[in-house]
Design a protein around this motif. Sequence first.
Motif, mmCIF file in Angstrom:
data_model
loop_
_atom_site.group_PDB
_atom_site.id
_atom_site.type_symbol
_atom_site.label_atom_id
_atom_site.label_comp_id
_atom_site.label_asym_id
_atom_site.label_seq_id
_atom_site.Cartn_x
_atom_site.Cartn_y
_atom_site.Cartn_z
ATOM 1 N N UNK A 174 0.876 -1.171 0.000
ATOM 2 C CA UNK A 174 0.000 0.000 0.000
ATOM 3 C C UNK A 174 0.916 1.224 0.000
ATOM 4 N N UNK A 175 0.809 2.082 -1.030
ATOM 5 C CA UNK A 175 1.711 3.215 -1.214
ATOM 6 C C UNK A 175 1.023 4.499 -0.762
ATOM 7 N N UNK A 176 1.644 5.187 0.209
ATOM 8 C CA UNK A 176 1.092 6.438 0.715
ATOM 9 C C UNK A 176 2.208 7.481 0.802
ATOM 10 N N UNK A 177 1.950 8.683 0.259
ATOM 11 C CA UNK A 177 2.952 9.742 0.278
ATOM 12 C C UNK A 177 2.327 11.113 0.195
ATOM 13 N N UNK A 178 3.141 12.133 0.390
ATOM 14 C CA UNK A 178 2.677 13.505 0.164
ATOM 15 C C UNK A 178 2.621 13.787 -1.327
ATOM 16 N N UNK A 179 1.829 14.779 -1.693
ATOM 17 C CA UNK A 179 1.553 15.034 -3.102
ATOM 18 C C UNK A 179 2.573 15.992 -3.718
ATOM 19 N N UNK A 180 3.750 15.459 -4.020
ATOM 20 C CA UNK A 180 4.748 16.215 -4.784
ATOM 21 C C UNK A 180 5.657 15.218 -5.484
ATOM 22 N N UNK A 181 6.663 15.706 -6.155
ATOM 23 C CA UNK A 181 7.402 14.869 -7.093
ATOM 24 C C UNK A 181 8.122 13.707 -6.424
ATOM 25 N N UNK A 182 8.716 13.905 -5.256
ATOM 26 C CA UNK A 182 9.504 12.833 -4.639
ATOM 27 C C UNK A 182 8.683 11.557 -4.377
ATOM 28 N N UNK A 183 7.559 11.635 -3.663
ATOM 29 C CA UNK A 183 6.800 10.402 -3.435
ATOM 30 C C UNK A 183 6.326 9.735 -4.726
ATOM 31 N N UNK A 184 5.905 10.538 -5.693
ATOM 32 C CA UNK A 184 5.403 9.951 -6.935
ATOM 33 C C UNK A 184 6.508 9.206 -7.696
ATOM 34 N N UNK A 185 7.670 9.810 -7.795
ATOM 35 C CA UNK A 185 8.761 9.148 -8.517
ATOM 36 C C UNK A 185 9.275 7.922 -7.757
ATOM 37 N N UNK A 186 9.406 8.042 -6.432
ATOM 38 C CA UNK A 186 9.852 6.885 -5.653
ATOM 39 C C UNK A 186 8.840 5.744 -5.747
ATOM 40 N N UNK A 187 7.564 6.075 -5.763
ATOM 41 C CA UNK A 187 6.561 5.032 -5.899
ATOM 42 C C UNK A 187 6.582 4.394 -7.275
ATOM 43 N N UNK A 188 6.930 5.157 -8.307
ATOM 44 C CA UNK A 188 7.104 4.563 -9.639
ATOM 45 C C UNK A 188 8.222 3.525 -9.621
ATOM 46 N N UNK A 189 9.300 3.845 -8.923
ATOM 47 C CA UNK A 189 10.415 2.905 -8.802
ATOM 48 C C UNK A 189 9.977 1.672 -8.014
ATOM 49 N N UNK A 190 9.273 1.895 -6.907
ATOM 50 C CA UNK A 190 8.783 0.781 -6.098
ATOM 51 C C UNK A 190 7.902 -0.153 -6.931
ATOM 52 N N UNK A 191 6.999 0.412 -7.711
ATOM 53 C CA UNK A 191 6.101 -0.408 -8.543
ATOM 54 C C UNK A 191 6.885 -1.176 -9.608
ATOM 55 N N UNK A 192 7.931 -0.569 -10.148
ATOM 56 C CA UNK A 192 8.779 -1.254 -11.120
ATOM 57 C C UNK A 192 9.439 -2.475 -10.491
#
Length: 411
Positions: A174-192
């Motif tokens: 379950x991916x939860x983060x603040x709404x800015x570039x760092x969480x979104x990009x890190x979550x893209x890596x996690x999903x990969x």
Amino acid sequence: MKRRDFLKGVAVAGAAGVVGFPGIWTQRKAAWAANGEIPVGILFSLTGAVAVVERTLHDAALMAIEEINDNGGIHGMRLRPFIEDPASDPATYADRARRLVLRDNCVSVFGSYTSASRQAVLPVVEGRDNLYWYPTLYEGRECSRNVMYGGAVPNQQQQEFVPWLAENFGGRFYLIGNNYVYPREENNVCKMILDQIGGEAVHEEYVPMGHSDFSSVINRIRQTNPDVIFCTLVGDSDVAFQRQFHAAGFDPEQLPVASLTRSEVEVKAMGGAAAAGHFSSAPYFMAHASPENARFVEAYQRKYGSDQVTHFVSEAAYFQVYQFKAAVEQLDPSDITPTNIRAAAVGQTLMAPQGEILIDENLHTHLWPKVAQWDRSGQAKVVLESQERIAPEPYWAYEGQRCTGEGLVTS
């Protein structure tokens, strides 16, 4: 240079037909280091949503400056810090960075925690060919020649962390983060990575900076029944989430929170009981055993209080000032410019509290990745660590792109 003299210089330049700052910028090289001082900017938030973290970075950087000055400075010159408080607001970071670079003539600026603030400052330092020392872990996918990156990039945090979590707890994240570039990009890596190892992201969501009510998130976690909470919340949001997660009765042995951003400072704020049993991935933890770290922790607590903690971003804020010092020491005082400092810094090694680090030609830092589990005392026990220094690959997750000493290369 006094402010009134600076403004007078602007007026003279305007009268001569030179419009705005670019025309006078080229005349300022000789003033980088003068009157026995080297001006540097300190740009960490002392107020606002991320001040809980950034104040400690401010303190660590100032401690390093004080130590250097107390030991004779650099070439007999003292570091003179110019301090600004950007108040956790990206637009204010940009405005205050302009002040430091243009008004205060700082040869380098040390600052910020979030990627949003770094990206706000980027046009300022690139436009003026200055140097920004950024101590924070970040999402990669950036290759500026005007930023010295002291924190971990995804391959130095996630490459071993995500598979280890999936192996020990299960692959439903379950991916939860603040709404800015760092969480979104890190979550893209996690999903990969999850896709590669047969795991999955069962839910992904983002909340505003400073968000503090996670009741609906807690309900969705119960509904989706994941194996791991992969957390990229920062500052006050991380503290609020973990307190509420703990209060909701989740067992970390069954459902751990695995964070890329949680350090001793957030754990201190949320309480050791709330953090106990959960995990963080970082190149440094306060409990790390080394002579360099023992000296760092002792000096920090002596200066700021025995109840204060060090962490993986304050460590980088501290060692980056010493990286700056080592680079400037290689230059003749008349050659102290941002571009010369950058050139002198590349390839430089330094014994930091975490171990011997190195500045890569891509201006990122070779670090020592670790995974640790928090206990009730607010400290972390390392459960997985690299046996060698790991090179930074800011485009590790993006095929055909590579950050080099010449900038971004695509193939």
